[in-house]
Structures are given as structure tokens and as C-alpha cells.
Design a protein around this motif. Structure first.
Motif, PDB file in Angstrom:
ATOM      1  N   ALA A  76       0.836  -1.209   0.000  1.00 39.95           N
ATOM      2  CA  ALA A  76       0.000   0.000   0.000  1.00 39.95           C
ATOM      3  C   ALA A  76       0.870   1.259   0.000  1.00 39.95           C
ATOM      4  CB  ALA A  76      -0.896  -0.001   1.233  1.00 39.95           C
TER       5      ALA A  76
ATOM      6  N   ARG B  51      -5.735   7.741   2.861  1.00 38.87           N
ATOM      7  CA  ARG B  51      -5.743   7.486   1.416  1.00 38.87           C
ATOM      8  C   ARG B  51      -4.815   6.316   1.110  1.00 38.87           C
ATOM      9  NH1 ARG B  51      -7.747  11.014  -2.272  1.00 38.87           N
ATOM     10  NH2 ARG B  51      -8.502  13.015  -1.483  1.00 38.87           N
ATOM     11  N   GLY B  52      -5.193   5.518   0.145  1.00 34.28           N
ATOM     12  CA  GLY B  52      -4.311   4.449  -0.312  1.00 34.28           C
ATOM     13  C   GLY B  52      -4.217   3.261   0.619  1.00 34.28           C
ATOM     14  N   GLU B  53      -5.188   3.139   1.564  1.00 32.97           N
ATOM     15  CA  GLU B  53      -5.171   1.944   2.408  1.00 32.97           C
ATOM     16  C   GLU B  53      -6.576   1.354   2.523  1.00 32.97           C
ATOM     17  OE1 GLU B  53      -4.462   2.057   6.602  1.00 32.97           O
ATOM     18  OE2 GLU B  53      -5.845   3.720   6.965  1.00 32.97           O
ATOM     19  N   ILE B  54      -6.613   0.059   2.818  1.00 37.46           N
ATOM     20  CA  ILE B  54      -7.881  -0.581   3.163  1.00 37.46           C
ATOM     21  C   ILE B  54      -7.804  -0.921   4.643  1.00 37.46           C
ATOM     22  CG2 ILE B  54      -9.384  -2.582   2.809  1.00 37.46           C
ATOM     23  CD1 ILE B  54      -8.295  -2.760  -0.074  1.00 37.46           C
TER      24      ILE B  54
ATOM     25  N   ARG C 244      -8.187   1.475  -3.714  1.00 39.22           N
ATOM     26  CA  ARG C 244      -7.065   1.776  -2.827  1.00 39.22           C
ATOM     27  C   ARG C 244      -5.883   2.313  -3.633  1.00 39.22           C
ATOM     28  NH1 ARG C 244      -2.755  -2.595  -0.547  1.00 39.22           N
ATOM     29  NH2 ARG C 244      -2.007  -2.242  -2.652  1.00 39.22           N
ATOM     30  N   ASP C 245      -5.578   1.631  -4.738  1.00 40.17           N
ATOM     31  CA  ASP C 245      -4.406   2.013  -5.531  1.00 40.17           C
ATOM     32  C   ASP C 245      -4.611   3.338  -6.269  1.00 40.17           C
ATOM     33  OD1 ASP C 245      -3.206  -0.219  -4.597  1.00 40.17           O
ATOM     34  OD2 ASP C 245      -3.505  -1.427  -6.410  1.00 40.17           O
TER      35      ASP C 245
ATOM     36  N   ALA D 180      -9.568   6.120   0.123  1.00 40.30           N
ATOM     37  CA  ALA D 180      -9.560   5.464   1.432  1.00 40.30           C
ATOM     38  C   ALA D 180     -10.689   4.447   1.445  1.00 40.30           C
ATOM     39  CB  ALA D 180      -9.784   6.509   2.530  1.00 40.30           C
ATOM     40  N   VAL D 181     -10.381   3.223   1.850  1.00 43.51           N
ATOM     41  CA  VAL D 181     -11.412   2.179   1.867  1.00 43.51           C
ATOM     42  C   VAL D 181     -11.577   1.640   3.292  1.00 43.51           C
ATOM     43  CG1 VAL D 181     -12.145  -0.052   0.924  1.00 43.51           C
ATOM     44  CG2 VAL D 181     -10.807   1.518  -0.507  1.00 43.51           C
TER      45      VAL D 181
ATOM     46  N   SER E 186      -7.447  -6.535   3.687  1.00 46.00           N
ATOM     47  CA  SER E 186      -7.069  -5.322   4.428  1.00 46.00           C
ATOM     48  C   SER E 186      -5.563  -5.091   4.470  1.00 46.00           C
ATOM     49  CB  SER E 186      -7.560  -5.406   5.870  1.00 46.00           C
ATOM     50  OG  SER E 186      -8.886  -5.843   5.923  1.00 46.00           O
ATOM     51  N   ASP E 187      -5.189  -3.824   4.686  1.00 44.62           N
ATOM     52  CA  ASP E 187      -3.790  -3.489   5.003  1.00 44.62           C
ATOM     53  C   ASP E 187      -3.611  -3.401   6.522  1.00 44.62           C
ATOM     54  OD1 ASP E 187      -2.963  -3.138   2.234  1.00 44.62           O
ATOM     55  OD2 ASP E 187      -4.299  -1.399   2.267  1.00 44.62           O
TER      56      ASP E 187
END
Length: 507
Positions: free
Chosen positions: A250, A282-285, A449-450, A454-455, A469-470
Motif C-alpha cells: 500500500a 488514502r491508499g489503504e484498506i 485503494r491504488d 480510502a477504503v 485489508s492493510d
């Protein structure tokens, strides 16, 4: 006499769709037989025919070797066939006993006699290890218990063949294990069972044989013990399925959403979410794990504006949105795939194209000065149907109610992702979906995510949380127990946290 039920060359058509195309299913006495297929493959239709809710256009049904016409569910009951539907058919303010005798009430001179019935229900409950209290009200018992009431309803009517439609969709891992034991008890008492499902893990654990159908046709029947899950998945979807979620590391950006000591009530004075603080970047689950009913709903509703925040604040992109109306939140780029697709996801009597613009009907290009632009609506719906493989008899003009649950789900996910949100809240996004669709939805979540979105992923499926998930936040009884990195944890640690044991504590 080997087969208790035979369905031979069954065909059933609905407008624009052949639901069952020459399907054959044979149930042996004393077996658990799984009926496996994708969403909309025709599983529920086939079982509804056996239960007398639909009539086949062609084909033969034999019960105990005798050809028979099952014209309605009462005929099915008389033949010893019972069914537990995916959405339970219970009256919530009646007791267990009242629900079980409904339609077969014991009476003396028009006076309802429930004490005998309660006694019989208690005996059945003990015999099969169901632990059901005949005097409890439905609204006060868990979903897993409600399912047992449905099973008791069939046993009370002396069913020998039990059909369970997606029995594990609403259960916790522990309840799924208990259900497995209950089914084995039923078999030991001479019952025969059909379970409709698309969960391969459970077929492996519970079933003896499995019939696979795809797009309305029989693909084959296999012995479960001798067949790998990946082979069954391939029969079901028609291609190899990748069970691992493929994703890069991520690239985490700035914080999009912050919860500061947020408390939300479940009922007037019962706390549902207790003083929870967390961040989604942003950019993470960020996955939320927990047993159902431990504060997940309150957490999501506080962010989407469906529940009132008692204390604390919610900051989104630097702005306090704690008291902002729902529509304003949607306009700011918060999308929500809700947990209950019927209650909060769709207007069931609207068409697909109408449902796809319920949040933006007042915006260009879908309307101008209050007049709807139908060609723009249709184009939007067709786009979602194509991108998310939403199957329905009549495309954009299908009434949503007529679609299978999995296809309703794909339509909602398509609508929310196509809005290009900044924060995507996905609650149980793959509930009721088959492996092929799950693989696709996971890809789309990772893709969001990419793209730097933000997820927030809320799921009761532990595999899904660990896989997608991250970071993982675990809730128990309304409290945030801890947050761990997905790469550095495992099912065991998360399971302990879900039971309320803090990370680093000894039991």
C-alpha cells in the motif's frame, strides 16, 4: 429404494431468462447433498419448485420413487419436504411456539392449545440438540437461534427431506460449526438434507455429495470427499479461480477520516459504540473485524450520517461532519455499500436504472430543471451492468426485486464505485456472492485503494478481512480492542481479539 427425491430434466423459464435448463438432481436417503452454483445460477428456483412455490415448465419430480405434482408448499409438507428460506419467514413479536404451530395450530373447540405444542417442541429441541426455548420471543433471540426455529418448524411438521437455502450466510463462525453438528444429528435420525450454498469450505465440512449448476444447467454431481475445492470452484464458475488477493504494497497518503472518541447509542440508553478513535488514510484498506453486533453497524452509521453521535467528533478531509446530513456527505465523496441490501441498498420495486441514480437524480446529466433524462440514466445503468456483470432478465429495465440477491449486491457495488468516491465504506460487500464475483469485487476494492482512495471494509468473514485489508481494527462489545497490520497477524490473534482479549495480554 435409493433416492428419496429425484428431480429429472427440470426446466423453468421467467421473462427473459431460463432459470433451470434441463436440470437433474437426485437425493439419496440419509445424505447431505449440496447444491452449488453462482449467484443467479438457478439454485433457489430449483428448490422452490421442489417446495411447490413454482411449477416446472417441463420435467418430472419423484418422491420415494413415485412421480408426483407438488402444486403448493402444503403438498410439499404432506410429502415430508420442508424448507428454510434464505430470508427467514418468522413473525418477530410471536413466541417460538406460536411461530412453529402457525398454519397447523392445535385447538380444542376453537380454543388454541399451546401447552402440548410447547412440550413437543421442547422434546424435539432436546432430541436434535437445538437448545431452543419454546417460550422466547423471536425478536429477542439471535439470528442463529431463529434459524433453529425454522428447522424446528420443519421437524414439527414431520419433514423427512430438509432444504436449507444459504444456511450459513447470516451465522458467526461458531454458529456455523454448531449448524454442522445439528445437520449430522438430523442425518443420524434418518433425515435427508439439501443445502443450497456457494461456500466451498462448508461443503467440504458438511456435505456427502454435491451437484453443481452453472447458468441454469447441470454441470455434474461429485463426491465431496474426493473432489478438491478448486475443482468445485472451476465447475461452478467455468474457469480457474484465484483465492489469494493479489495486491502491491500500500502507498499510504494523508488521513481522510478521523474518529475522535465517538460514542453512538444502539437503543435509547444502550451504548453501541463506545468512545472509539481511529483514522482511515488514502491508499489503504482498513478492515473492521468482529462478531456481528459488536458496534460495526453503529460505527458505519455514524460516518454515513444514519446514526446520531452522542459524543466525540468525525472529521472528514479536515472538516467536522459530525452533524452533516446524509446527502451532503454523499456529495462530499463518501460512498456506502450497506450491510442490508434490501433495507438500505435498493428500492426493490424500482428498476435497475432508477436504483443506479437514487443518490444523484438531481444532478447533471441525469436531470435538468427537475426533468429526468432517461437516456442518460439508461447509459449509466448499462455501463454498471456491463462492468460489474449484473445479471437480470431485462437489463436496465428489470425490476430489482426480481434479481437474485448476489446480482442485487453487484448492482449496489457498481453504483457506489462508479461515483468515484474519496472514501468507500464497504460493509459485507461479498455477502451472498459466489467465488467468481468475490474475486472480482476484491480486485475492485484494491483498485480503489491504488487510486489513492480510502477504503473502510467491514466484514464478518475473517478470511476476507485478513486477505484484503492493510490494517485491521477489531471491535468487541462496542469497544476498539486494537489495530494490527494485516501482514503481521493471523486468524488466531484476530479471533482472540474478537473475543475481547487485547493484543499483548495473556489470557
Amino acid at each position: 429404494m435409493e433416492y428419496v427425491v429425484e428431480m429429472l430434466n427440470i426446466r423453468k423459464e421467467f421473462p427473459g431468462i431460463v432459470a433451470n435448463d434441463n436440470i437433474t438432481l437426485q437425493l439419496k436417503k440419509g445424505e447431505i447433498h449440496a447444491l452449488l452454483g453462482e449467484n443467479g445460477a438457478g439454485k433457489s428456483t430449483l428448490m422452490s419448485i421442489l417446495f411447490g412455490m413454482y411449477q416446472p415448465d417441463r420435467g418430472v419430480i419423484k418422491v420415494n420413487g413415485i412421480e408426483t405434482k407438488i402444486s403448493n408448499p402444503n403438498v410439499a409438507n404432506k410429502l415430508g419436504i420442508g424448507m428454510v428460506h434464505q430470508h427467514f419467514k418468522l413473525v418477530s413479536n410471536f413466541t417460538v411456539t406460536e411461530n412453529i404451530v402457525l398454519g397447523a395450530e392445535p385447538h380444542q373447540l376453537y380454543k388454541l392449545e399451546l401447552s402440548e405444542a410447547s412440550k413437543k417442541i421442547q422434546e424435539l429441541s432436546n432430541q436434535y440438540g437445538l437448545n431452543v426455548d419454546p417460550y422466547a420471543k423471536i425478536e429477542n433471540i439471535s439470528v442463529g437461534m431463529q434459524q433453529r426455529v425454522e428447522i424446528l418448524k420443519m421437524l414439527y411438521r414431520a419433514a423427512d427431506v430438509l432444504i436449507l437455502d444459504e444456511p450459513t450466510a447470516v451465522l458467526t463462525p461458531q454458529e456455523i460449526e454448531d449448524l454442522g453438528k445439528i445437520l449430522k444429528n438430523l442425518i443420524a435420525e434418518g433425515k435427508s438434507i439439501i443445502i443450497i450454498t456457494h461456500k466451498l469450505k462448508e461443503i467440504k465440512a458438511m456435505a456427502d455429495r454435491c451437484t453443481v449448476i452453472r447458468r441454469g444447467k447441470t454441470i455434474g454431481t461429485v463426491n465431496v470427499a474426493e473432489t478438491s475445492t478448486s475443482k468445485m470452484a472451476e465447475m461452478m464458475v467455468g474457469r480457474e479461480v484465484n483465492f489469494q488477493v493479489e495486491k502491491e504494497e500500500a502507498k499510504v497518503g494523508e488521513v481522510v477520516l478521523t474518529l475522535n472518541n465517538v460514542t453512538v447509542n444502539k437503543d435509547k440508553d444502550v451504548i453501541g459504540l463506545n468512545n472509539v478513535s481511529l483514522e482511515v488514510k488514502r491508499g489503504e484498506i482498513l478492515g473492521i473485524a468482529g462478531v456481528d453486533g459488536n458496534g460495526q453497524s453503529e460505527l458505519v452509521q455514524s460516518i454515513t450520517g444514519l446514526a446520531k453521535v452522542e459524543s466525540g467528533s468525525i472529521i472528514y478531509e479536515g472538516e467536522d461532519i459530525t452533524n452533516l446530513p446524509v446527502k451532503k456527505r454523499i456529495e462530499k465523496g463518501i460512498a456506502h455499500i450497506p450491510e442490508d441490501r434490501h433495507k438500505h441498498g435498493l428500492i426493490l420495486d424500482y428498476t435497475v436504472e432508477e436504483n443506479m441514480i437514487v443518490e444523484v437524480y438531481d444532478k447533471a446529466p441525469y436531470s435538468k430543471r427537475g426533468i429526468l433524462n432517461f437516456s442518460a440514466m439508461r447509459k449509466h445503468a448499462e455501463n454498471i451492468i456491463k462492468n460489474f456483470d449484473v445479471r437480470s432478465g431485462q437489463g436496465p429495465i428489470s425490476v430489482t426485486r426480481s434479481m437474485s440477491g448476489g446480482n442485487q449486491q453487484k448492482a449496489i457495488i457498481g453504483r457506489e464505485i462508479e461515483m468515484d468516491p474519496t472514501l468507500l465504506i464497504a460493509v459485507q460487500p461479498t455477502r451472498g456472492l459466489d467465488v467468481g464475483s468475490i474475486e472480482y469485487i476484491h480486485k475492485r476494492l484494491v483498485e480503489q485503494r491504488d487510486k489513492g482512495k480510502a477504503v473502510l471494509l467491514v466484514s464478518l468473514e475473517l478470511d476476507e478481512i485478513l486477505n484484503v485489508s492493510d490494517r485491521i481494527a477489531v471491535v468487541n462489545n462496542g469497544n476498539l480492542i486494537g489495530i494490527v497490520n494485516a501482514k503481521e497477524t493471523d486468524e488466531n490473534e484476530i479471533g482472540l481479539m474478537m473475543a475481547g482479549v487485547n493484543k499483548g495480554e495473556d489470557e
